[in-house]
Scaffold this active site. Structure first.
Site, PDB file in Angstrom:
ATOM      1  N   SER A   1       0.801  -0.840  -0.377  1.00  0.00           N
ATOM      2  CA  SER A   1      -0.205  -0.202  -0.606  1.00  0.00           C
ATOM      3  C   SER A   1       0.935   1.547   0.186  1.00  0.00           C
ATOM      4  O   SER A   1       2.578   0.727   0.546  1.00  0.00           O
ATOM      5  CB  SER A   1      -1.039   0.348   1.287  1.00  0.00           C
ATOM      6  OG  SER A   1      -1.231  -1.649   1.689  1.00  0.00           O
ATOM      7  N   CYS A   2       0.452   2.162  -0.549  1.00  0.00           N
ATOM      8  CA  CYS A   2       1.236   3.555  -0.551  1.00  0.00           C
ATOM      9  C   CYS A   2       0.766   4.558  -0.363  1.00  0.00           C
ATOM     10  O   CYS A   2      -1.180   4.626  -1.269  1.00  0.00           O
ATOM     11  CB  CYS A   2       1.742   3.967  -1.341  1.00  0.00           C
ATOM     12  SG  CYS A   2       2.814   4.917  -1.931  1.00  0.00           S
TER      13      CYS A   2
END
Length: 126
Positions: free
Chosen positions: A104-105
């Site tokens: 995830s970013c």
């Protein structure tokens, strides 16, 4: 039951938390900042440079525990400016070139020590 993980190969915790915790076959690494483990100083002025230091720190912590990047199953990347994603992704991808972990970013308003990037991960020791 949990086991606290610690290594001089990675930056020391700058608060009341552990570098990592093992529970069963999983290790949870706290967010890694672009800090030089020897001096405690923030390294790099760009997101690219800072990501490089984070990746060095992560690889060193893994190696000190007898693990490799292949053991990483999930990361979360925190950026203070999502427009830096392409350059961060390029540096990040060099460590995880084969069978990369889930990721995830997210963009955040601020990180400790005014870093531009922080990365946490979950590692499988099986």
């Amino acid at each position: 039951m949990k086991q606290i993980l610690s290594s001089a190969a990675a930056p020391a915790a700058i608060g009341p938390y552990s570098q990592g915790v093992r529970s069963g076959s999983l290790c949870f690494f706290s967010g890694m900042l672009p800090i030089d483990p020897a001096s405690g100083a923030l390294v790099g002025e760009t997101a690219r440079e800072q990501t490089g230091q984070v990746m060095k720190n992560l690889a060193a912590l893994l190696a000190s525990l007898g693990l490799t990047p292949a053991h990483v199953v999930k990361t979360t990347v925190f950026l203070t400016d999502l427009s830096a994603f392409p350059e961060v992704n390029e540096v990040y991808g060099a460590l995880f070139s084969e069978n990369p972990p889930a990721r995830s970013c997210v963009e955040v308003s601020r990180l400790p020590k005014d870093a531009l990037v922080e990365i946490e991960c979950i590692v499988s020791v099986e």
